[in-house]
Design a protein around this motif. Sequence first.
Motif, mmCIF file in Angstrom:
data_model
loop_
_atom_site.group_PDB
_atom_site.id
_atom_site.type_symbol
_atom_site.label_atom_id
_atom_site.label_comp_id
_atom_site.label_asym_id
_atom_site.label_seq_id
_atom_site.Cartn_x
_atom_site.Cartn_y
_atom_site.Cartn_z
ATOM 1 N N MET A 305 4.541 -13.408 -4.260
ATOM 2 C CA MET A 305 3.558 -12.981 -5.248
ATOM 3 C C MET A 305 3.701 -11.479 -5.436
ATOM 4 S SD MET A 305 1.082 -13.928 -7.291
ATOM 5 C CE MET A 305 0.738 -15.583 -6.641
ATOM 6 N N GLY A 306 3.895 -11.031 -6.684
ATOM 7 C CA GLY A 306 4.087 -9.618 -6.946
ATOM 8 C C GLY A 306 3.157 -9.107 -8.019
ATOM 9 N N GLY A 307 2.984 -7.787 -8.050
ATOM 10 C CA GLY A 307 2.145 -7.137 -9.044
ATOM 11 C C GLY A 307 2.076 -5.652 -8.768
ATOM 12 N N ARG A 308 1.279 -4.960 -9.547
ATOM 13 C CA ARG A 308 1.133 -3.519 -9.357
ATOM 14 C C ARG A 308 0.296 -3.226 -8.114
ATOM 15 N NH1 ARG A 308 4.781 -4.103 -11.749
ATOM 16 N NH2 ARG A 308 5.213 -3.730 -13.949
ATOM 17 N N GLY A 309 0.484 -2.015 -7.598
ATOM 18 C CA GLY A 309 -0.258 -1.576 -6.425
ATOM 19 C C GLY A 309 -0.489 -0.085 -6.502
ATOM 20 N N PRO A 310 -0.898 0.546 -5.416
ATOM 21 C CA PRO A 310 -1.143 1.989 -5.428
ATOM 22 C C PRO A 310 0.091 2.764 -5.866
ATOM 23 C CG PRO A 310 -1.958 0.995 -3.399
ATOM 24 C CD PRO A 310 -1.172 -0.059 -4.100
ATOM 25 N N PHE A 311 -0.130 3.897 -6.527
ATOM 26 C CA PHE A 311 1.000 4.714 -6.944
ATOM 27 C C PHE A 311 1.712 5.306 -5.731
ATOM 28 C CE2 PHE A 311 3.079 8.645 -8.089
ATOM 29 C CZ PHE A 311 3.820 8.269 -9.176
ATOM 30 N N ARG A 312 0.951 5.705 -4.730
ATOM 31 C CA ARG A 312 1.547 6.294 -3.525
ATOM 32 C C ARG A 312 2.356 5.237 -2.772
ATOM 33 N NH1 ARG A 312 -1.337 3.705 0.092
ATOM 34 N NH2 ARG A 312 -3.543 3.252 -0.323
ATOM 35 N N GLU A 313 3.148 5.709 -1.816
ATOM 36 C CA GLU A 313 3.893 4.777 -0.981
ATOM 37 C C GLU A 313 2.916 3.999 -0.091
ATOM 38 O OE1 GLU A 313 7.258 4.084 -1.129
ATOM 39 O OE2 GLU A 313 6.902 5.247 -2.958
ATOM 40 N N PRO A 314 3.199 2.728 0.194
ATOM 41 C CA PRO A 314 2.263 1.921 0.988
ATOM 42 C C PRO A 314 2.073 2.470 2.393
ATOM 43 C CG PRO A 314 4.362 0.786 0.654
ATOM 44 C CD PRO A 314 4.378 1.969 -0.244
ATOM 45 N N ARG A 315 0.855 2.296 2.901
ATOM 46 C CA ARG A 315 0.505 2.809 4.228
ATOM 47 C C ARG A 315 0.243 1.720 5.245
ATOM 48 N NH1 ARG A 315 -3.960 7.014 1.781
ATOM 49 N NH2 ARG A 315 -2.497 8.526 0.865
ATOM 50 N N GLY A 316 -0.106 0.537 4.766
ATOM 51 C CA GLY A 316 -0.430 -0.544 5.679
ATOM 52 C C GLY A 316 -0.650 -1.833 4.923
ATOM 53 N N ALA A 317 -0.894 -2.910 5.679
ATOM 54 C CA ALA A 317 -1.019 -4.239 5.077
ATOM 55 C C ALA A 317 -2.129 -4.316 4.035
ATOM 56 C CB ALA A 317 -1.254 -5.280 6.174
ATOM 57 N N SER A 318 -3.136 -3.464 4.138
ATOM 58 C CA SER A 318 -4.243 -3.513 3.177
ATOM 59 C C SER A 318 -3.794 -3.200 1.754
ATOM 60 C CB SER A 318 -5.348 -2.543 3.594
ATOM 61 O OG SER A 318 -4.875 -1.206 3.601
ATOM 62 N N ASP A 319 -2.678 -2.478 1.603
ATOM 63 C CA ASP A 319 -2.183 -2.152 0.271
ATOM 64 C C ASP A 319 -1.656 -3.378 -0.473
ATOM 65 O OD1 ASP A 319 -2.792 0.568 0.296
ATOM 66 O OD2 ASP A 319 -0.937 1.089 1.323
ATOM 67 N N TRP A 320 -1.425 -4.458 0.247
ATOM 68 C CA TRP A 320 -0.960 -5.703 -0.372
ATOM 69 C C TRP A 320 -2.060 -6.774 -0.405
ATOM 70 C CZ3 TRP A 320 2.281 -2.751 2.676
ATOM 71 C CH2 TRP A 320 3.528 -2.396 2.126
ATOM 72 N N ALA A 321 -3.248 -6.424 0.077
ATOM 73 C CA ALA A 321 -4.298 -7.439 0.212
ATOM 74 C C ALA A 321 -4.679 -8.057 -1.130
ATOM 75 C CB ALA A 321 -5.533 -6.822 0.885
ATOM 76 N N HIS A 322 -4.613 -7.265 -2.218
ATOM 77 C CA HIS A 322 -4.993 -7.809 -3.528
ATOM 78 C C HIS A 322 -4.044 -8.917 -3.964
ATOM 79 C CE1 HIS A 322 -1.931 -4.817 -4.376
ATOM 80 N NE2 HIS A 322 -1.824 -5.230 -5.634
ATOM 81 N N LEU A 323 -2.788 -8.831 -3.561
ATOM 82 C CA LEU A 323 -1.833 -9.883 -3.916
ATOM 83 C C LEU A 323 -2.067 -11.146 -3.102
ATOM 84 C CD1 LEU A 323 1.425 -7.756 -4.274
ATOM 85 C CD2 LEU A 323 -0.004 -8.687 -6.104
ATOM 86 N N GLU A 324 -2.435 -10.978 -1.854
ATOM 87 C CA GLU A 324 -2.725 -12.145 -1.028
ATOM 88 C C GLU A 324 -3.995 -12.846 -1.510
ATOM 89 O OE1 GLU A 324 -2.578 -10.909 3.099
ATOM 90 O OE2 GLU A 324 -0.755 -9.745 2.706
ATOM 91 N N ARG A 325 -4.983 -12.057 -1.964
ATOM 92 C CA ARG A 325 -6.189 -12.671 -2.537
ATOM 93 C C ARG A 325 -5.840 -13.416 -3.822
ATOM 94 N NH1 ARG A 325 -8.513 -7.657 -1.059
ATOM 95 N NH2 ARG A 325 -8.329 -6.906 -3.213
ATOM 96 N N ALA A 326 -4.998 -12.797 -4.655
ATOM 97 C CA ALA A 326 -4.605 -13.441 -5.906
ATOM 98 C C ALA A 326 -3.866 -14.746 -5.641
ATOM 99 C CB ALA A 326 -3.729 -12.502 -6.725
ATOM 100 N N ALA A 327 -2.982 -14.744 -4.642
ATOM 101 C CA ALA A 327 -2.235 -15.952 -4.313
ATOM 102 C C ALA A 327 -3.166 -17.067 -3.872
ATOM 103 C CB ALA A 327 -1.208 -15.647 -3.224
ATOM 104 N N GLN A 328 -4.189 -16.725 -3.083
ATOM 105 C CA GLN A 328 -5.103 -17.767 -2.619
ATOM 106 C C GLN A 328 -6.028 -18.254 -3.736
ATOM 107 O OE1 GLN A 328 -6.862 -17.088 1.216
ATOM 108 N NE2 GLN A 328 -8.431 -18.652 0.891
ATOM 109 N N LEU A 329 -6.366 -17.366 -4.687
ATOM 110 C CA LEU A 329 -7.158 -17.813 -5.828
ATOM 111 C C LEU A 329 -6.370 -18.816 -6.669
ATOM 112 C CD1 LEU A 329 -8.861 -14.485 -6.957
ATOM 113 C CD2 LEU A 329 -10.010 -16.514 -6.042
ATOM 114 N N LEU A 330 -5.086 -18.544 -6.845
ATOM 115 C CA LEU A 330 -4.247 -19.483 -7.593
ATOM 116 C C LEU A 330 -3.996 -20.759 -6.802
ATOM 117 C CD1 LEU A 330 -1.451 -17.247 -9.208
ATOM 118 C CD2 LEU A 330 -3.456 -18.222 -10.313
ATOM 119 N N TYR A 331 -3.778 -20.591 -5.501
ATOM 120 C CA TYR A 331 -3.380 -21.712 -4.648
ATOM 121 C C TYR A 331 -4.260 -21.754 -3.400
ATOM 122 C CZ TYR A 331 0.782 -21.602 -7.592
ATOM 123 O OH TYR A 331 1.644 -21.618 -8.665
#
Length: 430
Positions: A305-331
């Motif tokens: 699952m991919g999409g936009r995220g923070p402009f800065r470089e990622p710092r931790g797993a929380s920077d991808w949490a919105h994609l994991e939420r989106a994946a679970q909403l879909l599936y």
Amino acid sequence: MKRVEASQPLPPSLWAATAEPAVATPPLEASKRVDVAIVGAGYTGLSTALHLSELGIDVCVIDANEPGWGASGRNGGQVIPGLKYDPAELMRRFGPRDGETILDMAGGAADTVFGLIKRHRIACDARRAGWIQPTHSTKLLDTLHARARQWEARGAQVELLDRAQITQRLGTQAFVGGWVDRRAGSVQPLSYARGLARAAMARGVSIHRATRAQKLEQRDGGWRIHTANGPTIDARQVLVATNGYSDSLWPGLAQSMIAANSFIVATRPLPADIGASILPGREVASDSRRLLLYFRRDAEGRLLMGGRGPFREPRGASDWAHLERAAQLLYPQLKEVEYEYRWAGRIAITRDFLPHVHLPAPGLTIALGYNGRGIAMATTLGKHLAAHLAGTAQGLPLPPTSIKPIPLHALQRFYISAGVAWYGLLDALS
């Protein structure tokens, strides 16, 4: 002894963990002279080099890191033809002659990719099952179906999907309909980049990792590239193909686009019962929202699952949490499934959402700005750039443009944050 600048290691990702082995590309240790020098070993540079080698042109490619290190080795692996604009809009913008040329190039972009893979036997988990563009909005469904019909009128194999059909194809009830473009498909993107490099080197192209271009100098009717390592490269022609990782090598280039981070997560290989319900036909998908989500299965059955995220470089797993939420909403069936990989890469977004080719000085060509469709568009543009550099083409399929820095480019983090908020509102109201 020449100093060798340290390159950055390949960032961890699903692709880095599962890619075909890299071909040896030692740093440049001695100055050389070639017909064409290419800065950047992503899809644009590698495709151009490969096609130039097939025309008998002596080519050298250098990269600050290694082939596929940037977005070419970190994207979602979706091979989608076409551009962000529909055929009718491209004809309106560019007129009948240039519009037809652009549409021929963009419409055949996936053919170029899969043709190269077949011809050079590139091992990259290539699959041509099609691309689905779904929509959550009944207001937009007619627009998507009109888009599909425009491509169908140009010979593309497409299929319109209603709510029941999109639910069956994707395995989620989140969308009201969409369409399928059968020209599209998927690859393991880092394996594909490494395969292009291997094919180019087999035809005599020299590729050097850990060799940063530090300065371009016009010299004796050609160009000299000064590298951070010390050696120089003299060439009749130079192509700069650094895309979302462009720096100060050429004035204003980095400021002419937004280098936006695209974030991706990947689950562990899905259990058979869950996997059977999600993209059973193994198409790739990206939805119609301005802040789109893109998703697919990989060769081992993971869901990405991919999409936009923070402009800065990622710092931790929380920077991808919105994609994991989106994946679970879909599936919702993914509730107990673990995520195995999280990574990001920078894509070049231009102000008009079109690729740009610049000819800022005699013998110098610059190409960038694929706006999320880099596998297909960068590969096929590389074929046309090779003909241009070799002098065998009547012209380029994209009319060359001047480099125009984005006003107040230093505030691009603000631009992106404001744009994300605005497009999110528009998506919600659609």
